[in-house]
Write a protein that holds these residues in place. Structure first.
Motif, short mmCIF file in Angstrom:
data_model
loop_
_atom_site.label_atom_id
_atom_site.label_comp_id
_atom_site.label_asym_id
_atom_site.label_seq_id
_atom_site.Cartn_x
_atom_site.Cartn_y
_atom_site.Cartn_z
N VAL A 174 1.45 22.07 16.61
CA VAL A 174 1.64 20.47 16.71
C VAL A 174 0.34 20.18 17.45
N GLN A 175 -0.41 19.09 16.77
CA GLN A 175 -1.50 18.38 17.25
C GLN A 175 -0.96 17.06 17.43
N PRO A 176 -0.83 16.46 18.72
CA PRO A 176 -0.67 15.21 18.98
C PRO A 176 -1.83 14.31 18.88
N VAL A 177 -1.60 13.06 18.42
CA VAL A 177 -2.58 12.13 18.33
C VAL A 177 -1.96 10.96 19.19
N ASP A 233 -5.20 6.90 6.57
CA ASP A 233 -5.09 7.97 7.38
C ASP A 233 -4.32 9.03 7.06
N THR A 279 -1.54 23.45 11.13
CA THR A 279 -1.49 22.29 12.16
C THR A 279 -0.84 21.16 11.67
N THR A 281 1.61 11.23 15.73
CA THR A 281 1.06 10.09 16.37
C THR A 281 2.15 10.30 17.55
N SER A 309 -0.20 17.14 12.49
CA SER A 309 -0.48 16.34 13.49
C SER A 309 0.77 15.15 13.61
N THR A 324 -2.71 11.58 8.85
CA THR A 324 -1.89 12.08 9.99
C THR A 324 -0.37 12.24 9.33
N ASP A 325 0.24 13.50 9.79
CA ASP A 325 1.26 13.82 9.12
C ASP A 325 2.62 13.27 9.57
#
Length: 423
Positions: A67-70, A89, A37, A41, A39, A91-92
Motif C-alpha cells: 500500500v502506497q499512501p498519498v 488522477d 502497489t 489518499t 495507492s 490513485t486507486d
C-alpha cells in the motif's frame, strides 16, 4: 469534517451494540503471484495512526501487495482531492473524509460503483452505510464511525469541584466553563475550548433541535450561538478571532492543560492515547456525553462516518475494491480498534478490547459517553450540501468574530441559501 443523515440506525455507531462481521468470511488474500502497489489518499499520515494500522493489516492478509499512501495536509485535503479527480488522477483508493465531499464526487461520476461489494456482505450493522446510499447505489463503504462527546481534564475539574453527570445541560456546561477558567495572559487556563469549525455550533444545534441544515431556515441555530458567544464574552473560551489568527490546535489546547473541557469527536481518542504513550502529554483525561438542551430526554449528538471509495480512473480497480471491503470487515475493525479508533463495524469483543487499551479511562461515565441514544449525521447528504456548507461557514465566521449578530447572520444564511442554492 465531518463529520450527514444518520437515521435511527445511527445508534449502531455506538460501541455497546453487538453486531456480526461484515460478510460471512474475510476478503480472500491476494495471491496472483505478482507484486502489486495500491495507492490510497490519506491526510496527515504521521498523526493519523489508523491508516498505518489498516495498511499493515491489509498487506499481511495479501502477500505481494504494497500500500502506497498519498499523504495530503488535512486542511488542504478536500481541495486537493477535488483537483486530482477533476484532472483524471489514477490513485486507486480515495478516502472520503466527509459525506459532503462524497456527495460531490459521486454526483460527478468520479467514483466507481461498488454496490456489488455492499450487496454480497452482511452490512446490516455497518454504522453510517446509509450515508453513502445514492439512489440504491453505493460508491463507498465506511470503515469508521465518529461522534462527538466531551473530553475533560480530571485534574482541573477535581480541583475546581466540578462533577459531571450523564445529563449536563448547556447552561450547566457554561457555568462549569466559568468555574474552571483561571489565570490570565499566557498562563490562562480556559474552562473550555470550541474549535473554529461551524459544526461545533451548527451541527450540534441541528442534531438536538431536529433542524434541517438544507432547509434555508436556520432560526434553530439561535440558542447555540448564544451559548458560544456567551462563553467568549465571559472569557471562558479562547475567542474565535484569536483561535483563527493563531491557527489554534485543539490537541495542543487540551494536551497542554490550556483548556479544562473540549467538545470533540471520538477520532481524537487515538491522538491523545498516542500523545500519552509517547510522554508528550501528562493530562489526566476522561469522557462525558455532549451537553444537552434543557428538558431533553436521552443523549443526542452528531457524527459522521469515514469511508473508502474506488477512483473511477483507478490503476487497479479490483485490488482497490478488495481493500475497501477489507477495511469495512471484522479484520479492518480489529486493526483500527487497536489504535483507539472507533470502527464502523462492532462486535462485543471489539468493544471490550477498545476499553482495555492502555491509557483509556475506565470510569462508568466515560463508557456512558460511548452509548449516546441518537447520533445524527453532521451534514445531510445532498448534491447541494457543499454549496450550503460554504454559505453557513462564511456566516458562522462573521457571527463568531462579532461582525454580525446571530440574528443578522442567521437572516443572511436564510436569504443566501434560498436565493443562491435552493432556487
Amino acid at each position: 469534517m465531518r463529520r450527514q443523515f444518520v437515521k435511527c440506525a445511527a445508534a449502531a455507531a455506538v460501541l455497546a451494540l453487538a453486531v456480526t462481521a461484515c460478510g460471512s468470511s474475510e476478503p480472500a488474500a491476494g495471491g496472483d503471484g505478482g507484486n502489486v502497489t495500491l495507492s490510497v489518499t490519506v491526510w496527515n499520515l504521521a498523526k493519523t495512526p489508523e491508516f498505518k494500522a489498516l495498511f499493515d493489516a491489509f498487506e499481511a492478509a495479501n502477500p505481494g501487495v504494497k500500500v502506497q499512501p498519498v499523504d495530503i495536509l488535512a486542511d488542504d485535503y478536500s481541495d486537493k482531492i477535488t483537483t486530482m479527480l477533476a484532472g483524471g488522477d489514477k490513485t486507486d483508493v480515495i478516502t472520503m473524509k466527509n459525506v459532503i465531499d462524497y456527495s460531490r464526487y459521486s454526483s460527478r461520476g468520479q467514483l466507481t460503483d461498488i454496490t456489488d461489494i455492499v450487496k454480497k456482505n452482511d452490512t446490516s450493522k455497518l454504522a453510517g452505510l446509509d450515508s453513502f446510499n445514492v439512489n440504491n447505489t453505493y460508491f463507498a463503504m465506511p470503515y469508521r464511525q465518529d461522534f462527538w462527546l466531551l473530553y475533560y481534564n480530571k485534574g482541573l475539574t477535581d480541583k475546581a469541584g466540578v462533577k459531571f453527570s450523564d445529563g449536563v445541560t448547556w447552561d450547566e456546561y457554561a457555568k462549569y466553563a466559568q468555574q474552571l477558567t483561571q489565570g490570565d495572559g499566557t498562563k490562562k487556563v480556559y474552562g473550555t475550548y470550541h474549535h473554529t469549525w461551524r459544526s461545533v455550533t451548527q451541527a450540534i444545534s441541528a442534531a438536538q433541535t431536529g433542524g434541517d441544515q438544507l432547509s434555508g431556515d436556520y432560526t434553530f441555530f439561535t440558542d447555540q450561538y448564544n451559548v458560544a458567544l456567551g462563553l467568549q464574552k465571559a472569557g471562558s473560551t479562547l475567542d474565535f478571532g484569536t483561535a483563527t489568527a493563531q491557527q489554534a490546535d485543539y490537541r495542543t489546547m487540551f494536551e497542554t492543560g490550556a483548556t479544562a473541557m473540549l467538545p470533540m469527536g471520538t477520532w481524537y481518542i487515538s491522538g491523545i492515547l498516542e500523545a500519552k504513550e509517547k510522554g508528550e502529554s501528562q493530562v489526566d483525561w476522561a469522557l462525558a456525553p455532549m451537553p444537552q438542551r434543557p428538558g431533553s430526554t436521552g443523549v443526542t449528538t452528531f457524527g459522521s462516518p469515514t469511508a473508502f471509495a474506488v477512483n473511477k480512473n483507478a490503476d487497479d480497480a479490483d485490488m482497490a475494491k478488495k481493500f475497501v471491503e477489507f477495511a469495512a470487515s471484522k479484520a479492518g475493525a480489529e486493526a483500527i480498534t487497536k489504535v483507539g479508533v472507533v470502527p464502523a463495524l462492532q462486535t462485543p469483543e471489539i468493544t471490550e478490547a477498545y476499553f482495555k487499551l492502555k491509557g483509556m479511562p475506565a470510569d462508568e461515565l466515560s463508557k456512558k459517553a460511548f452509548t449516546p441514544d441518537k447520533v445524527v449525521l453532521e451534514m445531510p447528504v445532498s448534491e447541494k450540501a457543499s454549496d450550503i456548507d460554504t454559505i453557513l461557514n462564511e456566516e458562522h465566521q462573521l457571527i463568531m468574530v462579532g461582525d454580525k449578530s446571530p440574528a443578522e447572520g442567521i437572516k443572511s444564511m436564510n436569504d443566501r441559501v434560498k436565493s443562491d442554492v435552493l432556487s
